[in-house]
Design a protein around this motif. Structure first.
Motif, PDB file in Angstrom:
ATOM      1  N   GLY A 142       0.512  -0.946  -0.503  1.00  0.00           N
ATOM      2  CA  GLY A 142       0.221  -0.005   0.252  1.00  0.00           C
ATOM      3  C   GLY A 142       0.238   0.780  -0.269  1.00  0.00           C
ATOM      4  O   GLY A 142       0.061   2.552   0.372  1.00  0.00           O
ATOM      5  N   SER A 143       2.320   1.091   0.334  1.00  0.00           N
ATOM      6  CA  SER A 143       2.680   2.244  -0.198  1.00  0.00           C
ATOM      7  C   SER A 143       2.954   3.241  -1.208  1.00  0.00           C
ATOM      8  O   SER A 143       3.745   4.359  -1.020  1.00  0.00           O
ATOM      9  CB  SER A 143       4.271   2.788   0.546  1.00  0.00           C
ATOM     10  OG  SER A 143       5.266   0.720  -0.209  1.00  0.00           O
ATOM     11  N   GLY A 144       2.542   2.100  -2.321  1.00  0.00           N
ATOM     12  CA  GLY A 144       2.632   3.001  -3.874  1.00  0.00           C
ATOM     13  C   GLY A 144       3.336   3.092  -4.588  1.00  0.00           C
ATOM     14  O   GLY A 144       3.859   3.418  -5.984  1.00  0.00           O
ATOM     15  N   LYS A 145       4.166   1.305  -4.524  1.00  0.00           N
ATOM     16  CA  LYS A 145       5.027   1.044  -5.526  1.00  0.00           C
ATOM     17  C   LYS A 145       4.518   1.269  -6.583  1.00  0.00           C
ATOM     18  O   LYS A 145       5.213   1.572  -7.702  1.00  0.00           O
ATOM     19  CB  LYS A 145       5.433  -0.523  -5.042  1.00  0.00           C
ATOM     20  CG  LYS A 145       6.588  -0.257  -3.711  1.00  0.00           C
ATOM     21  CD  LYS A 145       7.275  -1.480  -2.948  1.00  0.00           C
ATOM     22  CE  LYS A 145       5.351  -2.742  -3.059  1.00  0.00           C
ATOM     23  NZ  LYS A 145       4.887  -1.822  -2.321  1.00  0.00           N
ATOM     24  N   SER A 146       3.108   0.535  -6.952  1.00  0.00           N
ATOM     25  CA  SER A 146       2.702  -0.547  -8.557  1.00  0.00           C
ATOM     26  C   SER A 146       2.012   0.871  -9.040  1.00  0.00           C
ATOM     27  O   SER A 146       2.693   1.060 -10.096  1.00  0.00           O
ATOM     28  CB  SER A 146       1.514  -1.419  -7.305  1.00  0.00           C
ATOM     29  OG  SER A 146       1.997  -2.317  -7.461  1.00  0.00           O
ATOM     30  N   PHE A 147       1.394   1.862  -8.713  1.00  0.00           N
ATOM     31  CA  PHE A 147       1.483   3.284  -8.780  1.00  0.00           C
ATOM     32  C   PHE A 147       2.114   4.365  -9.475  1.00  0.00           C
ATOM     33  O   PHE A 147       2.452   4.866 -10.269  1.00  0.00           O
ATOM     34  CB  PHE A 147       0.335   4.259  -8.097  1.00  0.00           C
ATOM     35  CG  PHE A 147       0.193   5.785  -8.424  1.00  0.00           C
ATOM     36  CD1 PHE A 147      -1.595   5.611  -8.718  1.00  0.00           C
ATOM     37  CD2 PHE A 147       1.120   6.958  -7.952  1.00  0.00           C
ATOM     38  CE1 PHE A 147      -1.499   7.034 -10.026  1.00  0.00           C
ATOM     39  CE2 PHE A 147       0.558   7.737  -9.279  1.00  0.00           C
ATOM     40  CZ  PHE A 147      -0.820   7.847  -9.724  1.00  0.00           C
ATOM     41  N   THR A 148       3.353   3.649  -8.547  1.00  0.00           N
ATOM     42  CA  THR A 148       4.976   5.152  -8.881  1.00  0.00           C
ATOM     43  C   THR A 148       5.467   3.853 -10.908  1.00  0.00           C
ATOM     44  O   THR A 148       5.795   4.849 -11.663  1.00  0.00           O
ATOM     45  CB  THR A 148       5.441   4.249  -7.912  1.00  0.00           C
ATOM     46  OG1 THR A 148       5.395   5.673  -6.714  1.00  0.00           O
ATOM     47  CG2 THR A 148       6.459   5.923  -8.574  1.00  0.00           C
ATOM     48  N   MET A 149       4.869   2.532 -10.242  1.00  0.00           N
ATOM     49  CA  MET A 149       5.875   1.312 -11.007  1.00  0.00           C
ATOM     50  C   MET A 149       4.669   2.233 -12.787  1.00  0.00           C
ATOM     51  O   MET A 149       4.846   2.434 -14.101  1.00  0.00           O
ATOM     52  CB  MET A 149       5.419   0.418 -11.114  1.00  0.00           C
ATOM     53  CG  MET A 149       7.051  -0.161 -10.074  1.00  0.00           C
ATOM     54  SD  MET A 149       8.567   1.506 -10.580  1.00  0.00           S
ATOM     55  CE  MET A 149       9.017   0.193 -12.220  1.00  0.00           C
TER      56      MET A 149
END
Length: 100
Positions: free
Chosen positions: A34-41
């Motif tokens: 939930g820290s935003g890794k997928s969104f950032t990628m």
């Protein structure tokens, strides 16, 4: 406090430049669920400032390939998720299928 465009320009751009010169490159996103890794990628298409690192890198690589003269390119990319010791190919047909 950074958007994906800033992250790409500061971190990924130099790596992708190296890739276009023949070096291998890896971006490793690590962090808590939930820290935003997928969104950032991955990001989102609209607004374009929130496009992720992957679409920006692909644009960068294919622009370089298109502009290059007297050169051949082989482009390979993988996008894997490792979670609880399970590996999944996020570019595969079935992103829920675990890899051996």
């Amino acid at each position: 406090e950074h958007n994906t465009e800033q992250i790409y320009n500061e971190i990924a751009y130099p790596l992708v430049e190296g890739v276009t010169e023949g070096y291998n490159g890896t971006i490793f996103a690590y962090g808590q669920t939930g820290s935003g890794k997928s969104f950032t990628m991955q990001g989102v298409v609209d607004p374009s400032a929130q496009k992720g690192i992957i679409p920006r890198a692909f644009e960068h690589i294919f622009e370089s390939v298109q502009c290059a003269e007297n050169a051949k390119f082989l482009v390979r990319a993988s996008y894997l998720e490792i979670y609880n010791e399970d590996i999944r190919d996020l570019l595969g047909a079935d992103t829920k299928q675990k890899l051996e």
